[in-house]
Scaffold this motif. Sequence first.
Motif, PDB file in Angstrom:
ATOM      1  N   TYR A  98       1.323 -28.321   6.783  1.00  0.00           N
ATOM      2  CA  TYR A  98       1.628 -29.423   5.865  1.00  0.00           C
ATOM      3  C   TYR A  98       2.247 -28.952   4.561  1.00  0.00           C
ATOM      4  O   TYR A  98       3.001 -29.705   3.934  1.00  0.00           O
ATOM      5  N   LEU A  99       1.950 -27.730   4.114  1.00  0.00           N
ATOM      6  CA  LEU A  99       2.506 -27.240   2.854  1.00  0.00           C
ATOM      7  C   LEU A  99       3.647 -26.246   3.066  1.00  0.00           C
ATOM      8  O   LEU A  99       4.738 -26.420   2.521  1.00  0.00           O
ATOM      9  N   MET A 100       3.390 -25.215   3.860  1.00  0.00           N
ATOM     10  CA  MET A 100       4.313 -24.093   3.916  1.00  0.00           C
ATOM     11  C   MET A 100       5.468 -24.296   4.898  1.00  0.00           C
ATOM     12  O   MET A 100       6.571 -23.797   4.667  1.00  0.00           O
ATOM     13  N   GLU A 101       5.240 -25.016   5.988  1.00  0.00           N
ATOM     14  CA  GLU A 101       6.238 -25.080   7.045  1.00  0.00           C
ATOM     15  C   GLU A 101       7.103 -26.332   7.000  1.00  0.00           C
ATOM     16  O   GLU A 101       8.187 -26.340   7.596  1.00  0.00           O
ATOM     17  N   ARG A 102       6.679 -27.375   6.346  1.00  0.00           N
ATOM     18  CA  ARG A 102       7.517 -28.563   6.242  1.00  0.00           C
ATOM     19  C   ARG A 102       8.588 -28.353   5.183  1.00  0.00           C
ATOM     20  O   ARG A 102       8.438 -27.553   4.258  1.00  0.00           O
ATOM     21  N   VAL A 103       9.686 -29.061   5.316  1.00  0.00           N
ATOM     22  CA  VAL A 103      10.728 -29.010   4.293  1.00  0.00           C
ATOM     23  C   VAL A 103      10.195 -29.708   3.053  1.00  0.00           C
ATOM     24  O   VAL A 103       9.692 -30.837   3.119  1.00  0.00           O
ATOM     25  N   CYS A 104      10.279 -29.035   1.928  1.00  0.00           N
ATOM     26  CA  CYS A 104       9.634 -29.549   0.716  1.00  0.00           C
ATOM     27  C   CYS A 104      10.439 -30.686   0.098  1.00  0.00           C
ATOM     28  O   CYS A 104      11.649 -30.783   0.271  1.00  0.00           O
ATOM     29  N   PRO A 105       9.772 -31.556  -0.669  1.00  0.00           N
ATOM     30  CA  PRO A 105      10.462 -32.634  -1.390  1.00  0.00           C
ATOM     31  C   PRO A 105      11.232 -32.095  -2.600  1.00  0.00           C
ATOM     32  O   PRO A 105      11.180 -30.901  -2.920  1.00  0.00           O
ATOM     33  N   GLY A 106      11.894 -33.000  -3.298  1.00  0.00           N
ATOM     34  CA  GLY A 106      12.751 -32.609  -4.411  1.00  0.00           C
ATOM     35  C   GLY A 106      12.016 -32.087  -5.621  1.00  0.00           C
ATOM     36  O   GLY A 106      12.624 -31.454  -6.487  1.00  0.00           O
ATOM     37  N   TRP A 107      10.704 -32.350  -5.719  1.00  0.00           N
ATOM     38  CA  TRP A 107       9.984 -31.910  -6.913  1.00  0.00           C
ATOM     39  C   TRP A 107       9.433 -30.490  -6.780  1.00  0.00           C
ATOM     40  O   TRP A 107       8.788 -29.989  -7.685  1.00  0.00           O
ATOM     41  N   PHE A 108       9.663 -29.827  -5.638  1.00  0.00           N
ATOM     42  CA  PHE A 108       9.235 -28.440  -5.481  1.00  0.00           C
ATOM     43  C   PHE A 108      10.176 -27.496  -6.236  1.00  0.00           C
ATOM     44  O   PHE A 108      11.321 -27.851  -6.547  1.00  0.00           O
ATOM     45  N   ARG A 109       9.670 -26.306  -6.531  1.00  0.00           N
ATOM     46  CA  ARG A 109      10.476 -25.278  -7.203  1.00  0.00           C
ATOM     47  C   ARG A 109      10.494 -24.018  -6.340  1.00  0.00           C
ATOM     48  O   ARG A 109       9.422 -23.565  -5.908  1.00  0.00           O
ATOM     49  N   PRO A 110      11.643 -23.394  -6.105  1.00  0.00           N
ATOM     50  CA  PRO A 110      12.978 -23.969  -6.352  1.00  0.00           C
ATOM     51  C   PRO A 110      13.295 -25.038  -5.315  1.00  0.00           C
ATOM     52  O   PRO A 110      12.636 -25.102  -4.273  1.00  0.00           O
ATOM     53  N   GLY A 111      14.303 -25.836  -5.580  1.00  0.00           N
ATOM     54  CA  GLY A 111      14.619 -26.938  -4.681  1.00  0.00           C
ATOM     55  C   GLY A 111      15.651 -26.598  -3.632  1.00  0.00           C
ATOM     56  O   GLY A 111      16.164 -27.492  -2.955  1.00  0.00           O
ATOM     57  N   THR A 112      15.973 -25.318  -3.475  1.00  0.00           N
ATOM     58  CA  THR A 112      17.068 -24.946  -2.575  1.00  0.00           C
ATOM     59  C   THR A 112      16.742 -25.211  -1.109  1.00  0.00           C
ATOM     60  O   THR A 112      17.644 -25.473  -0.311  1.00  0.00           O
TER      61      THR A 112
ATOM     62  N   TYR B 281      23.021 -34.539  -9.611  1.00  0.00           N
ATOM     63  CA  TYR B 281      24.150 -34.114 -10.432  1.00  0.00           C
ATOM     64  C   TYR B 281      24.828 -32.862  -9.881  1.00  0.00           C
ATOM     65  O   TYR B 281      26.047 -32.724  -9.989  1.00  0.00           O
ATOM     66  N   PHE B 282      24.040 -31.933  -9.321  1.00  0.00           N
ATOM     67  CA  PHE B 282      24.664 -30.686  -8.872  1.00  0.00           C
ATOM     68  C   PHE B 282      24.804 -30.564  -7.352  1.00  0.00           C
ATOM     69  O   PHE B 282      25.616 -29.776  -6.870  1.00  0.00           O
ATOM     70  N   PHE B 283      24.031 -31.346  -6.568  1.00  0.00           N
ATOM     71  CA  PHE B 283      24.161 -31.208  -5.116  1.00  0.00           C
ATOM     72  C   PHE B 283      25.527 -31.630  -4.586  1.00  0.00           C
ATOM     73  O   PHE B 283      26.006 -31.037  -3.596  1.00  0.00           O
ATOM     74  N   PRO B 284      26.210 -32.617  -5.176  1.00  0.00           N
ATOM     75  CA  PRO B 284      27.549 -32.942  -4.659  1.00  0.00           C
ATOM     76  C   PRO B 284      28.491 -31.737  -4.617  1.00  0.00           C
ATOM     77  O   PRO B 284      29.299 -31.606  -3.693  1.00  0.00           O
ATOM     78  N   GLN B 285      28.378 -30.837  -5.601  1.00  0.00           N
ATOM     79  CA  GLN B 285      29.228 -29.645  -5.593  1.00  0.00           C
ATOM     80  C   GLN B 285      28.852 -28.717  -4.438  1.00  0.00           C
ATOM     81  O   GLN B 285      29.718 -28.149  -3.776  1.00  0.00           O
ATOM     82  N   ILE B 286      27.534 -28.553  -4.219  1.00  0.00           N
ATOM     83  CA  ILE B 286      27.078 -27.718  -3.105  1.00  0.00           C
ATOM     84  C   ILE B 286      27.552 -28.296  -1.779  1.00  0.00           C
ATOM     85  O   ILE B 286      28.058 -27.578  -0.907  1.00  0.00           O
ATOM     86  N   LEU B 287      27.383 -29.598  -1.622  1.00  0.00           N
ATOM     87  CA  LEU B 287      27.774 -30.270  -0.374  1.00  0.00           C
ATOM     88  C   LEU B 287      29.270 -30.116  -0.136  1.00  0.00           C
ATOM     89  O   LEU B 287      29.697 -29.823   0.990  1.00  0.00           O
ATOM     90  N   LYS B 288      30.049 -30.283  -1.172  1.00  0.00           N
ATOM     91  CA  LYS B 288      31.510 -30.177  -1.044  1.00  0.00           C
ATOM     92  C   LYS B 288      31.921 -28.759  -0.649  1.00  0.00           C
ATOM     93  O   LYS B 288      32.758 -28.565   0.235  1.00  0.00           O
TER      94      LYS B 288
ATOM     95  N   ARG C 107      15.243 -27.729   0.489  1.00  0.00           N
ATOM     96  CA  ARG C 107      15.598 -29.071   0.946  1.00  0.00           C
ATOM     97  C   ARG C 107      17.108 -29.271   0.944  1.00  0.00           C
ATOM     98  O   ARG C 107      17.671 -29.900   1.853  1.00  0.00           O
ATOM     99  N   LEU C 108      17.783 -28.753  -0.065  1.00  0.00           N
ATOM    100  CA  LEU C 108      19.233 -28.923  -0.143  1.00  0.00           C
ATOM    101  C   LEU C 108      19.930 -28.157   0.981  1.00  0.00           C
ATOM    102  O   LEU C 108      20.897 -28.654   1.572  1.00  0.00           O
TER     103      LEU C 108
END
Length: 381
Positions: A290-304, A338-345, A306-307
């Motif tokens: 439930y903590l370590m193996e699932r993809v984390c939500p946006g409030w985790f650090r670092p957020g990379t 604000y910054f994920f659109p650049q990563i996605l592109k 999920r992205l």
Amino acid sequence: MDALQRLGAHLETRLGSLEEAKRQGRKVIGYTAGGYLPEELVLACDAIPIGYVRAGDNNILRDAGSYICRWIDPFWRSQIGYLTSKKDPYYNIADLIVVPITDNHARAFSNTIVFYTPEVESFVFGVPHVKDELALGYYLDGLKRLKNKLERFTGIRIGKQGLKKAIELCNRERELFSQISMLRKANGNVVPSRDFIALHHGSFLADKEVMVDVLESYLKEAKKREPSADNVPRVLLTGSTLGDGDTKVLDLIEDCGGMVVMEEFAEGLRPYWTSVGLEDDPMAALAKAYLMERVCPGWFRPGTERLDFLVELVGDYRASGLIWYQLMYRESYKVESYFFPQILKQKTGLNMLVLESEYDTAAELGTMRTRIETYIETIRT
């Protein structure tokens, strides 16, 4: 009767079944969204888990306004509104409400209900925002406290065999959601987004064994369907929360000629990509999954993590566009938008559309329709 009809018929009588179960001495355990409450612990003490994911109605936010300020995420204000207004009986049938504190919005819900609805007992435990051994130990300690609380509350001891049986049942549910989801990678559309979301939302209220049977049937039905035409833009829909009743964006995407082929949300849909291991100590296995193996939500650090997962989903599901649907005042997702659109592109070549909502359909619908329509047209060309 097809699978979704069977689920609907089951939910029509679900409240009555819950009331009868309470009369027979069983406990109903309500819990908040986010995916950090292992239902296995509730099932293992013969209690009934009910997940709170209803949202999308701006009127309920007015009810919540008597108890909480506006600057909280509208999904969590909705949870306060439903609980205090008693307009949804599922919110008031619980004997105990469990709140994993995932971020400030969950904490606001917890603090508010303790003060304004003291007649309903609640239990909270923390969810860390990082993935390391210290965080795992902290989360496991919270699960152990929850286990002890449930045992005292129900009078039933949670043994290893009973817990493993509950894990097997929940693993099967996750596996079926995953198998149904993977059908959507293919050409055409044998699993409409509306169906997949309805299955998720229904699963928070339905009896677990009934839900597994419904998913088994739905999977068989979907495999027999002829795929629809695959000449429409394939959209990945993501954000913080997709509540039960929040259909505006999905409706608009379909009205504008798009097809949602994957949804990735931290709240409102249950995590289903990983299963809980059965070879280890079951409590440790629950914490790990439930903590370590699932993809984390946006409030985790670092957020990379999920992205990176979103980029992976774009490729796996052959998405030709990504719509980022965030709720107002959910700052962690606002920052990422604000910054994920650049990563996605850079990684996929796709442009991203960002939408924001406070569940105010009258004020938002026209602008959203124009922006989605324009975005879908850019994908077509």
